[in-house]
Enzyme design. Sequence first.
Site, PDB file in Angstrom:
ATOM      1  N   THR A  90      -7.395   1.343   4.641  1.00  4.66           N
ATOM      2  CA  THR A  90      -7.007   0.545   5.808  1.00  4.66           C
ATOM      3  C   THR A  90      -7.938   0.782   6.985  1.00  4.66           C
ATOM      4  OG1 THR A  90      -4.686   0.595   5.102  1.00  4.66           O
ATOM      5  CG2 THR A  90      -5.115   0.016   7.389  1.00  4.66           C
ATOM      6  N   ARG A 113       0.153  -4.257  -6.768  1.00 10.10           N
ATOM      7  CA  ARG A 113      -1.042  -4.946  -6.284  1.00 10.10           C
ATOM      8  C   ARG A 113      -2.266  -4.223  -6.810  1.00 10.10           C
ATOM      9  NH1 ARG A 113      -4.774  -7.988  -5.088  1.00 10.10           N
ATOM     10  NH2 ARG A 113      -5.061  -9.052  -3.083  1.00 10.10           N
ATOM     11  N   CYS A 159      -0.521  -9.994  -7.818  1.00  8.83           N
ATOM     12  CA  CYS A 159      -1.213  -8.702  -7.905  1.00  8.83           C
ATOM     13  C   CYS A 159      -2.649  -8.856  -8.388  1.00  8.83           C
ATOM     14  CB  CYS A 159      -0.441  -7.745  -8.807  1.00  8.83           C
ATOM     15  SG  CYS A 159      -0.593  -8.068 -10.579  1.00  8.83           S
ATOM     16  N   CYS A 171       5.291 -14.540 -10.542  1.00  8.68           N
ATOM     17  CA  CYS A 171       4.046 -13.917 -10.100  1.00  8.68           C
ATOM     18  C   CYS A 171       4.187 -13.257  -8.728  1.00  8.68           C
ATOM     19  CB  CYS A 171       2.933 -14.960 -10.061  1.00  8.68           C
ATOM     20  SG  CYS A 171       1.334 -14.301  -9.558  1.00  8.68           S
ATOM     21  N   CYS A 175      -3.973  -9.858 -14.017  1.00  7.42           N
ATOM     22  CA  CYS A 175      -4.297 -10.691 -15.179  1.00  7.42           C
ATOM     23  C   CYS A 175      -5.736 -11.174 -15.142  1.00  7.42           C
ATOM     24  CB  CYS A 175      -3.335 -11.878 -15.262  1.00  7.42           C
ATOM     25  SG  CYS A 175      -3.271 -12.894 -13.761  1.00  7.42           S
ATOM     26  N   CYS A 225       1.056  -7.051 -17.276  1.00  8.24           N
ATOM     27  CA  CYS A 225       1.521  -7.720 -16.056  1.00  8.24           C
ATOM     28  C   CYS A 225       2.761  -7.019 -15.511  1.00  8.24           C
ATOM     29  CB  CYS A 225       1.825  -9.188 -16.345  1.00  8.24           C
ATOM     30  SG  CYS A 225       2.585 -10.051 -14.934  1.00  8.24           S
ATOM     31  N   SER A 236       0.861  -1.178   0.000  1.00 16.13           N
ATOM     32  CA  SER A 236       0.000   0.000   0.000  1.00 16.13           C
ATOM     33  C   SER A 236       0.893   1.223   0.000  1.00 16.13           C
ATOM     34  CB  SER A 236      -0.915   0.018   1.228  1.00 16.13           C
ATOM     35  OG  SER A 236      -1.808   1.121   1.169  1.00 16.13           O
TER      36      SER A 236
END
Length: 680
Positions: free
Chosen positions: A389, A353, A652, A649, A655, A619, A92
């Site tokens: 959050t 992310r 995130c 990978c 895809c 990606c 974050s």
Amino acid sequence: MLRCKKPPSLRAPLRTTTRSFTTSRRRRNEGEAFNPATVERAEDEVDVCIVGGGPAGLSAAIRLKQLEREKGREIRVVVLEKGSEIGSHIVSGAVIEPRALNELLPDWSSMPSHPLTQEATSSRMLYLTPKLSIPIPHPPQMNNTGNYIVSLSQFTRWLAGVAEEEYGVEIYPGFAGAQLLLSPEKDADSVWGSGKVPSVQGVITNEVGLTRNYRMKSSFEPGMAFRAKVTLLAEGAHGSLSKQALSLYNLRKEAQPQTYGIGLKEVWRVDPAQYRPGEVVHTMGWPLDRNTYGGGWVYHMDGGLVSLGLVIGLDYKNPFLSPYRELQRMKHHPYFRTLLSTGNSERLSYAARTLTEGGLQSVPKLNFPGGALIGCSAGFVNVAKIKGTHNAMKSGMLAAEAAYDAVHPADSKSTSEEKSSSAVNMAPYDRAVHESWIHQDLHEVRNLRPSFGTSLGIWGGIAYSGVDSMFLKGRVPWTFKHGTGKEEDTTSSLDSSHTEPASQHQPINYPPFEAPLSTDLLTSLALTGTNHAEDQPVHLRVVKTAKFLDELKNSASGTGTGNVAVGAGVGAVRSEAEIEVEGQEAKAGGEDVKDEIERRRKHVQANVGEYAGLLGRACPAGVYEYVQDEEKSEEGWNGHKLVINSQNCIHCKLCDIKVPTQDITWTVPEGGGGPKYTIT
């Protein structure tokens, strides 16, 4: 299925990725195809099982144990985390509004080693052109007085320490929740009052020790079944179990589709002359064009560190856009060049992310029989504040209160209707959220993000958002929609439908990298610490999610009609198709393999032929490549084939959300794999 009690060694919280299991009594031959119908799993019974060790999940766990102390009735709480340790998959910005933390732990500021050490001292917004940075007013919701700049990864590790050491929560890193554990019968009322449905009775973690082709290694161990009275899904945006629950119980029936953004982040140690502790800066404009929603940030953290990044709405139209290259290009702006190229500046971290952007109208029904969605699994990000959050933590606390009452109904005020079902009813949680300050927080800004999707475009969105955030403050009788909502099914993504064919766009001419200011993707990826065992099933399935869920359901029925390897490659599908089911002959490949080949061929045809191989650019970890098919394989099309570098990978989920054909389904790999974030 044989029921095995968990050994005592698993009763203690785990801090490593070591997994302990009851050994199956069935003798297995190495290289034998994995048969889910005959597997014997170790089981454990808990009161509340929480999937995901982020702010929402940990807040729920702590609040449950606080209620145990307050009311004097024991409750066993287990948190399952797919990362190798708590915080290793957390990304974050982050500027935290401490409202929920103040409620959960009123004396947090006196606790040792808390990470909220840098208070925000100023906030401003810049509109970037290719050469200029122009100060502009920011919405009042972006005022950060009283907020803290933190690494959310470090914050969750600290919160986990509080949960374990102060409250006795059991936290098990390296345990990836792979399937919902459903009741064998339809024992619960639908949340929509439309009849009986199976209830969620816990989760099953992923298998360990399978080869890429779904054959058992000598080290094979089946996943564990955690049976729970209440299951709370706290997986973050677009979680795999959350998708199962949303689909199974049609939780989006009365909600708008969720929309997403992709956030890419770097952490730098900057020259002291450029370091301004507590400064918060947000940017709009360049490098994104006027048709693409998004913006950047620069947060001056504690200890001479600076968090910077870029968020891009995944409803972007141009398939040639590369989120990673946009971030690297942004750093070439004079503002960033001055910040990062002075003295001995050093890049320490890279991460990415997806995040939810849909707001209040995209929040689904939060409860389902036996559990609930909390945190970003539900989607509580306040886009105007660029924060989520505080809402995630509060949702976890409210879910905990409903879960405690469900486990100990004698202490609750639940209605007779809620007590009549044999499955736990978490409807009081859904009501509590909509009666809380979470609803108020999101209601005020509900129209801001969708205003950018109107025919007036980005400038129209800026104009409307300015008026609404500064003057109207959401006090209007209308609520904008994110789109038509005409999705192919409840598991498909609205954002993917906004992607336009490559024929309508020109390739983007990105500037060359200027190391160390900007670097190629693999250099950045090395900073994530990402690692997966290469010889394990591919967790990025080339199959539509609805089809994957059907195969999972049919496989669990034991009738031999489902193939759990669907989408994982021809070799894996062939192995599973060879399994003999009692009373039937082995399928020995057949239609399952043909279907797998055809799915991949069609994927390549559409994504290369129409969208110029979008995932190869979209990606942020270099997982997907559309390469020359020199062997002219059956899976290829027009001289191209798809290669999936699943070991790259970083979880995130882009895809799964953005692929125009909606035929990539993200599933969990073996627990403990993935990135190892520390300061993100």
